[in-house]
Design an enzyme around this catalytic site. Sequence first.
Site, mmCIF file in Angstrom:
data_model
loop_
_atom_site.group_PDB
_atom_site.id
_atom_site.type_symbol
_atom_site.label_atom_id
_atom_site.label_comp_id
_atom_site.label_asym_id
_atom_site.label_seq_id
_atom_site.Cartn_x
_atom_site.Cartn_y
_atom_site.Cartn_z
ATOM 1 N N CYS A 85 102.489 49.436 80.255
ATOM 2 C CA CYS A 85 101.027 49.632 80.191
ATOM 3 C C CYS A 85 100.586 50.172 78.837
ATOM 4 O O CYS A 85 99.386 50.283 78.572
ATOM 5 C CB CYS A 85 100.577 50.585 81.290
ATOM 6 S SG CYS A 85 101.164 50.108 82.906
ATOM 7 N N HIS A 332 92.384 47.887 84.877
ATOM 8 C CA HIS A 332 93.632 48.148 84.142
ATOM 9 C C HIS A 332 94.462 46.869 83.985
ATOM 10 O O HIS A 332 95.465 46.690 84.673
ATOM 11 C CB HIS A 332 94.421 49.234 84.885
ATOM 12 C CG HIS A 332 95.692 49.646 84.220
ATOM 13 N ND1 HIS A 332 95.930 49.522 82.856
ATOM 14 C CD2 HIS A 332 96.840 50.185 84.743
ATOM 15 C CE1 HIS A 332 97.150 49.972 82.584
ATOM 16 N NE2 HIS A 332 97.722 50.368 83.699
HETATM 17 C C1 LIG Z 1 95.965 50.139 95.093
HETATM 18 C C2 LIG Z 1 96.464 48.738 95.372
HETATM 19 C C3 LIG Z 1 97.862 48.810 96.001
HETATM 20 C C4 LIG Z 1 95.499 48.032 96.299
HETATM 21 O O1 LIG Z 1 95.955 46.713 96.484
HETATM 22 P P1 LIG Z 1 95.674 45.920 97.842
HETATM 23 O O2 LIG Z 1 95.927 46.810 98.992
HETATM 24 O O3 LIG Z 1 96.425 44.638 97.733
HETATM 25 O O4 LIG Z 1 94.148 45.706 97.781
HETATM 26 P P2 LIG Z 1 93.409 44.314 97.876
HETATM 27 O O5 LIG Z 1 93.609 43.582 96.578
HETATM 28 O O6 LIG Z 1 93.782 43.627 99.155
HETATM 29 O O7 LIG Z 1 91.904 44.776 97.925
HETATM 30 C C5 LIG Z 1 91.283 45.280 99.085
HETATM 31 C C6 LIG Z 1 89.869 45.651 98.704
HETATM 32 O O8 LIG Z 1 89.876 46.864 97.922
HETATM 33 C C7 LIG Z 1 89.361 46.614 96.615
HETATM 34 N N1 LIG Z 1 90.284 47.283 95.707
HETATM 35 C C8 LIG Z 1 91.560 46.968 95.459
HETATM 36 N N2 LIG Z 1 92.105 47.849 94.612
HETATM 37 C C9 LIG Z 1 91.139 48.747 94.339
HETATM 38 C C10 LIG Z 1 91.089 49.891 93.560
HETATM 39 N N3 LIG Z 1 92.161 50.302 92.899
HETATM 40 N N4 LIG Z 1 89.932 50.595 93.506
HETATM 41 C C11 LIG Z 1 88.842 50.168 94.197
HETATM 42 N N5 LIG Z 1 88.848 49.094 94.983
HETATM 43 C C12 LIG Z 1 89.969 48.384 95.047
HETATM 44 C C13 LIG Z 1 89.387 45.119 96.426
HETATM 45 O O9 LIG Z 1 88.346 44.672 95.568
HETATM 46 C C14 LIG Z 1 89.167 44.620 97.838
HETATM 47 O O10 LIG Z 1 87.773 44.729 98.130
HETATM 48 P P3 LIG Z 1 87.059 43.601 99.028
HETATM 49 O O11 LIG Z 1 87.787 43.630 100.353
HETATM 50 O O12 LIG Z 1 85.657 44.062 99.081
HETATM 51 O O13 LIG Z 1 87.284 42.321 98.294
HETATM 52 C C15 LIG Z 1 96.547 47.935 94.027
HETATM 53 O O14 LIG Z 1 95.262 47.901 93.440
HETATM 54 C C16 LIG Z 1 97.554 48.548 93.075
HETATM 55 O O15 LIG Z 1 98.745 48.277 93.170
HETATM 56 N N6 LIG Z 1 97.102 49.361 92.095
HETATM 57 C C17 LIG Z 1 97.990 49.995 91.152
HETATM 58 C C18 LIG Z 1 98.285 49.075 90.003
HETATM 59 C C19 LIG Z 1 99.388 49.656 89.128
HETATM 60 O O16 LIG Z 1 100.400 50.140 89.593
HETATM 61 N N7 LIG Z 1 99.207 49.612 87.809
HETATM 62 C C20 LIG Z 1 100.156 50.129 86.887
HETATM 63 C C21 LIG Z 1 100.069 51.607 86.850
HETATM 64 S S1 LIG Z 1 101.413 52.391 86.046
#
Ligand SMILES: CC(C)(COP(=O)(O)OP(=O)(O)OC[C@H]1O[C@@H](n2cnc3c(N)ncnc32)[C@H](O)[C@@H]1OP(=O)(O)O)[C@@H](O)C(=O)NCCC(=O)NCCS
Length: 383
Positions: A85, A332
């Site tokens: 990242c 991100h």
């Molecule tokens: C948090 C996380 C697990 C959620 O993923 P998910 O459960 O697959 O979520 P989905 O993609 O199915 O999204 C579900 C809903 O939440 C929303 N959403 C997803 N991630 C979100 C977030 N971080 N913040 C706000 N809303 C979020 C989506 O838009 C979706 O909304 P909708 O139903 O209105 O379309 C994922 O965003 C993630 O892995 N984040 C971390 C990324 C990471 O590790 N980056 C590197 C860091 S070192």
Amino acid sequence: MRDVAIIGVSQTKFGELWEASLRQLIAEAGLSAIEDANIQGDDIGAMYVGNMTAGLFIQQEHIASLIADHTGLNPIPCTRVEAACASGGLALRQGIMAVASGYHDIVISAGVEKMTDVVDPTPAIATASDQEWEAKVGATFPSLYAMMARRHMYEYGTTREQLAMFSVINHENGSKNPRAQFPFKITVDQVLNSSKVADPLRLLDCSPVTDGAAAIVLAPAEEAHKYSDTPIYVKASAQASGTIALHDRQDITTIDSTKIAAKKAYEMADLTSEDIDTVEVHDCFSINGILAIEDLGFVEKGEGGKAIEEGMTQNGGKIPVNPSGGLKSRGHPLGATGIAQTAEIVWQLRGEAGKRQVEGAEIGMTHNIGGTGGTAAIHILSR
Ligand SMILES: CC(C)(COP(=O)(O)OP(=O)(O)OC[C@H]1O[C@@H](n2cnc3c(N)ncnc32)[C@H](O)[C@@H]1OP(=O)(O)O)[C@@H](O)C(=O)NCCC(=O)NCCS
């Protein structure tokens, strides 16, 4: 060594961008930055592009060649830079060193990631952790940061609400950023009631999965006024490495690479944390925003949660943090993040940040890390 200035910046809209491919995103960002810098394609001496994992997300390696080719800039030297990242922050640093050394005059440092084309991005992102000791036994980034959060809560009494407030403030700022992935406000209750990802972290503590690109044009400081009325000067560019695996650390509530890179950056700029008017920190998870303000020296160790609760990091507070909305609300796209952070600080220092402007900002900082802190890149910029 020559002093270096930023003469052009850009960022695409961040989000789930079905209609745009990686090559289209980087071309859009690059062209907008070129326009912003008032230069022509022929002026550019080299390009550095931050990208973490195009191979896993879109099965495309050799993206430096792809980008030079697609943007019509062949035979320009174009180099991909990878540090998870922190890829964007390091691409910026490579560009700065190329201009400072006199090797090139005008350089583009950019970043791009196309993450939403895979069904499950988590295993691809987890390749940035220690494969043998972390990823292969099931650790993911949310789970690693969850352990850091738990320990911080245990050691310093940081509360679940304080973590939530970091996200709330980010979204307050991001609601004023038209380029943000999630440009809306949220409440502490919404964070606390969002779905559990890795206890104690919930959905609204996590940065999202994002497509997007950003680009920056660098020039020798002495020539910057030829191109821009408001060049922004690079006062420091610092980088440090830390252990890739969490279990190798003395203390998982401190990211040593952040502390070491920050110390180097303050020394290089001859400044202290007191001189920074605004900062973009790497809040991939809410806990990392709290660790960042501690490790960068804005508050004492363990005081981060309290500082958030007291409003110190809000726009108008003592040290406005993440005026863009941060990784949480702006989004991100891994390799693009360090460049987008820098673009935001440039807009802030130029006074072009619209409704999210930090009044009177003259000196700004960016903090970009890879993994759980195996790499840290810190830049200080001034008007
Ligand atoms: C948090 C996380 C697990 C959620 O993923 P998910 O459960 O697959 O979520 P989905 O993609 O199915 O999204 C579900 C809903 O939440 C929303 N959403 C997803 N991630 C979100 C977030 N971080 N913040 C706000 N809303 C979020 C989506 O838009 C979706 O909304 P909708 O139903 O209105 O379309 C994922 O965003 C993630 O892995 N984040 C971390 C990324 C990471 O590790 N980056 C590197 C860091 S070192």
